[in-house]
Design an enzyme around this catalytic site. Structure first.
Site, PDB file in Angstrom:
ATOM      1  N   HIS A 139      37.520  57.616  35.405  1.00  0.00           N
ATOM      2  CA  HIS A 139      37.711  56.339  35.115  1.00  0.00           C
ATOM      3  C   HIS A 139      36.837  55.488  34.192  1.00  0.00           C
ATOM      4  CE1 HIS A 139      40.538  56.197  38.568  1.00  0.00           C
ATOM      5  NE2 HIS A 139      41.239  55.343  37.700  1.00  0.00           N
ATOM      6  N   LYS A 143      34.938  50.193  36.143  1.00  0.00           N
ATOM      7  CA  LYS A 143      35.411  50.446  37.531  1.00  0.00           C
ATOM      8  C   LYS A 143      34.376  50.302  38.557  1.00  0.00           C
ATOM      9  CE  LYS A 143      38.767  53.096  40.262  1.00  0.00           C
ATOM     10  NZ  LYS A 143      39.508  52.180  40.624  1.00  0.00           N
TER      11      LYS A 143
END
Ligand SMILES: NC(=O)c1ccc[n+]([C@@H]2O[C@H](COP(=O)([O-])OP(=O)(O)OC[C@H]3O[C@@H](n4cnc5c(N)ncnc54)[C@H](O)[C@@H]3O)[C@@H](O)[C@H]2O)c1
Length: 253
Positions: A139, A143
């Site tokens: 990610h 995040k």
């Protein structure tokens, strides 16, 4: 379908695009923010002649909105997250009524297909113990949580059917992994919207299942398909009920 959109933020606007692309119409966009849609408090009369509502709003709004949908007898698909503490109350109110109400924290069709394929793969290798199984996700740098909620759902699906794996480990191990441990790895970097890979590995070869999200439209498509599925159904449903029904129908043909 003639649809009311409740919550006209990033997801509400995606939902509108998908509704129009699938030949539906938007009756109104309800949102208290002054620069977005209709700011009036919703009333049951607002749903006259409409086939359903799709809500991506804020957690605090869900309970009062659910009461309005129940009173109006309008089917609702709700993607808003963070109201688990109110869920039992809403579920009971829906069950005491004649309404259709469907909730999900992840409406992405691709992610839900990935869950189903992973569960199948993790069960199949019970008869082929030379195959080990593991999860890896990537990610973007913004995040905050690791592993991702999607990676944890994948891991829980694996544990629910695989006989060899009984425990999720997500930290850097600094030791040998134990056979009963399911390793879930997380990498953070760049702008990646989300990549999840489930790997099945034997001494002879590797099989990899990968889901790569490109944008938010997959969530909106899932929510619109869920409202199509909900037409004529009464009761409290989750996104799993809807996806499992579509998968079962695919397997019949
Ligand atoms: N289930 C899924 O697949 C999925 C996917 C993405 C986002 N989400 C969730 O959907 C929700 C919305 O996400 P977003 O990115 O669109 O957020 P956003 O902040 O862009 O939009 C939320 C909108 O809801 C409006 N709102 C606030 N109170 C309201 C009320 N009482 N009635 C109607 N609208 C109201 C806000 O003014 C805002 O415009 C969040 O809870 C998010 O976690 C779920």
């Amino acid at each position: 379908m003639h649809v009311v959109i409740c919550g006209y933020g990033r997801m509400g606007q995606e939902v509108e695009q998908v509704l129009l692309a699938r030949g539906h119409s938007v009756v109104t966009r309800m949102d208290p923010a002054p620069d977005r849609g209709d700011t009036r408090a919703m009333k049951p009369a607002d749903f006259k002649g409409c086939n359903g509502v799709i809500e991506f709003s804020l957690a605090d709004a869900v309970t009062a909105n659910a009461r309005t949908y129940i009173e109006a007898g309008v089917p609702a698909v709700v993607g808003t997250t963070g109201w688990e503490d109110k869920r039992a109350e809403v579920e009971q109110a829906v069950r005491d009524s004649d309404s259709g109400y469907l909730v999900g924290s992840n409406f992405s069709i691709g992610a839900n297909l990935m869950f189903a394929l992973t569960e199948k793969a993790a069960a199949i290798i019970n008869s082929f113990p030379e195959y080990d199984i593991m999860v890896q996700e990537y990610h973007h740098t913004r995040k905050k949580d690791s592993p991702s909620g999607t990676a944890l759902t994948l891991a829980e699906k694996i544990l629910s059917v695989n006989h060899a794996k009984t425990e999720i480990v997500s930290e850097c191990l600094h030791r040998q992994i134990k056979p009963h441990e399911l390793h879930v790895g997380s990498v953070r970097g760049g702008s990646i919207p989300g990549v999840h890979t489930v790997t099945l590995d034997s001494p002879a070869d590797t099989i990899a299942l990968t889901h790569s999200a490109r944008n938010r439209s997959g969530f909106a498509t899932g929510a619109v398909m869920a409202l199509e599925w909900l037409q004529g159904r009464k009761g409290f449903f989750t996104v799993d009920d809807f996806i499992e029904d579509l998968i079962a129908r695919s397997l019949e043909h």
